[in-house]
Design a protein around this motif. Structure first.
Motif, PDB file in Angstrom:
ATOM      1  N   THR A  87       0.800  -1.237   0.000  1.00  0.00           N
ATOM      2  CA  THR A  87       0.000   0.000   0.000  1.00  0.00           C
ATOM      3  C   THR A  87       0.826   1.278   0.000  1.00  0.00           C
ATOM      4  O   THR A  87       0.288   2.352  -0.249  1.00  0.00           O
ATOM      5  CB  THR A  87      -0.932   0.051   1.224  1.00  0.00           C
ATOM      6  OG1 THR A  87      -0.142   0.206   2.406  1.00  0.00           O
ATOM      7  CG2 THR A  87      -1.806  -1.185   1.319  1.00  0.00           C
ATOM      8  N   TYR A  89       2.075   2.388   2.735  1.00  0.00           N
ATOM      9  CA  TYR A  89       1.975   2.853   4.122  1.00  0.00           C
ATOM     10  C   TYR A  89       1.815   1.655   5.041  1.00  0.00           C
ATOM     11  O   TYR A  89       1.279   0.628   4.656  1.00  0.00           O
ATOM     12  CB  TYR A  89       0.773   3.788   4.306  1.00  0.00           C
ATOM     13  CG  TYR A  89       0.863   5.030   3.460  1.00  0.00           C
ATOM     14  CD1 TYR A  89       1.684   6.084   3.837  1.00  0.00           C
ATOM     15  CD2 TYR A  89       0.162   5.128   2.266  1.00  0.00           C
ATOM     16  CE1 TYR A  89       1.794   7.211   3.052  1.00  0.00           C
ATOM     17  CE2 TYR A  89       0.266   6.258   1.474  1.00  0.00           C
ATOM     18  CZ  TYR A  89       1.081   7.293   1.871  1.00  0.00           C
ATOM     19  OH  TYR A  89       1.197   8.408   1.092  1.00  0.00           O
ATOM     20  N   GLY A  95      -0.694   4.915   9.130  1.00  0.00           N
ATOM     21  CA  GLY A  95      -0.577   5.456   7.776  1.00  0.00           C
ATOM     22  C   GLY A  95      -1.631   4.942   6.814  1.00  0.00           C
ATOM     23  O   GLY A  95      -2.120   5.688   5.973  1.00  0.00           O
ATOM     24  N   THR A  98      -4.748   6.997   7.311  1.00  0.00           N
ATOM     25  CA  THR A  98      -4.713   8.442   7.080  1.00  0.00           C
ATOM     26  C   THR A  98      -4.312   8.826   5.659  1.00  0.00           C
ATOM     27  O   THR A  98      -4.353  10.001   5.319  1.00  0.00           O
ATOM     28  CB  THR A  98      -3.745   9.124   8.070  1.00  0.00           C
ATOM     29  OG1 THR A  98      -2.443   8.559   7.914  1.00  0.00           O
ATOM     30  CG2 THR A  98      -4.212   8.934   9.513  1.00  0.00           C
ATOM     31  N   HIS A  99      -3.913   7.855   4.853  1.00  0.00           N
ATOM     32  CA  HIS A  99      -3.494   8.111   3.474  1.00  0.00           C
ATOM     33  C   HIS A  99      -4.160   7.118   2.532  1.00  0.00           C
ATOM     34  O   HIS A  99      -4.381   5.961   2.897  1.00  0.00           O
ATOM     35  CB  HIS A  99      -1.977   7.969   3.318  1.00  0.00           C
ATOM     36  CG  HIS A  99      -1.185   8.907   4.148  1.00  0.00           C
ATOM     37  ND1 HIS A  99      -0.801   8.616   5.439  1.00  0.00           N
ATOM     38  CD2 HIS A  99      -0.704  10.142   3.887  1.00  0.00           C
ATOM     39  CE1 HIS A  99      -0.114   9.629   5.929  1.00  0.00           C
ATOM     40  NE2 HIS A  99      -0.034  10.564   5.004  1.00  0.00           N
ATOM     41  N   ALA A 100      -4.441   7.550   1.329  1.00  0.00           N
ATOM     42  CA  ALA A 100      -4.949   6.640   0.307  1.00  0.00           C
ATOM     43  C   ALA A 100      -3.817   5.713  -0.129  1.00  0.00           C
ATOM     44  O   ALA A 100      -2.649   6.112  -0.171  1.00  0.00           O
ATOM     45  CB  ALA A 100      -5.470   7.428  -0.892  1.00  0.00           C
ATOM     46  N   SER A 101      -4.152   4.483  -0.448  1.00  0.00           N
ATOM     47  CA  SER A 101      -3.164   3.509  -0.887  1.00  0.00           C
ATOM     48  C   SER A 101      -2.452   4.005  -2.147  1.00  0.00           C
ATOM     49  O   SER A 101      -3.067   4.559  -3.042  1.00  0.00           O
ATOM     50  CB  SER A 101      -3.839   2.167  -1.183  1.00  0.00           C
ATOM     51  OG  SER A 101      -2.909   1.274  -1.749  1.00  0.00           O
ATOM     52  N   LEU A 102      -1.162   3.785  -2.173  1.00  0.00           N
ATOM     53  CA  LEU A 102      -0.376   4.107  -3.366  1.00  0.00           C
ATOM     54  C   LEU A 102      -0.343   2.932  -4.330  1.00  0.00           C
ATOM     55  O   LEU A 102       0.230   3.036  -5.411  1.00  0.00           O
ATOM     56  CB  LEU A 102       1.048   4.498  -2.969  1.00  0.00           C
ATOM     57  CG  LEU A 102       1.188   5.728  -2.074  1.00  0.00           C
ATOM     58  CD1 LEU A 102       2.643   5.921  -1.670  1.00  0.00           C
ATOM     59  CD2 LEU A 102       0.656   6.955  -2.781  1.00  0.00           C
TER      60      LEU A 102
END
Length: 134
Positions: A87, A89, A95, A98-102
């Motif tokens: 992901t 994160y 993480g 709080t963050h969209a998956s990369l």
């Protein structure tokens, strides 16, 4: 003291070093990346300090406490590194919440960014599972 207790004390030292990386001049670049690879924030620092204190306590208390630390810490950090590969994160510092998956990325940069958790987690898990129960 057993070898596993000494290993737990070694983890205390390694994790305290990880927690201090942002505060040692020259170890982060202009973008705030440690060694030019990954960013550490106050949540990461708190996680590393808490893990370090757990390792210190386990190492000083007993072989059984050290084994428990190695298995639980190892499983958590190894899984966090795997999440990082998949992901971008981890979950230990929240993480992934709080963050969209990369997305999945098998690049060298993504691997190197997650290598500390993969390595420390994998070694701890193997050491804990192979250790004799006391």
């Amino acid at each position: 003291m057993t070898r596993l207790q000494y290993l737990a004390l070694g983890y205390f030292v390694a994790l305290m070093i990880a927690a201090s990386i942002n505060y040692i001049p020259g170890l982060t670049d202009a973008d705030g990346l440690a060694f030019g690879i990954f960013a550490l924030d106050p949540y990461d620092d708190a996680l590393h300090v808490a893990s370090a204190l757990w390792a210190l306590a386990a190492g000083l208390i007993s072989h059984k406490a050290s084994r428990t630390f190695m298995i639980l810490f190892g499983a958590a950090y190894l899984a966090d590194g795997v999440f990082g590969i998949f992901t971008g994160y981890g979950f230990l510092d929240m993480g992934i919440f709080t963050h969209a998956s990369l997305g999945l990325d098998f690049s060298l940069g993504r691997f190197l960014a997650n290598l500390p958790h993969l390595g420390l987690g994998g070694l701890a898990l193997v050491a804990g599972l192979r250790a004799r129960t006391a």
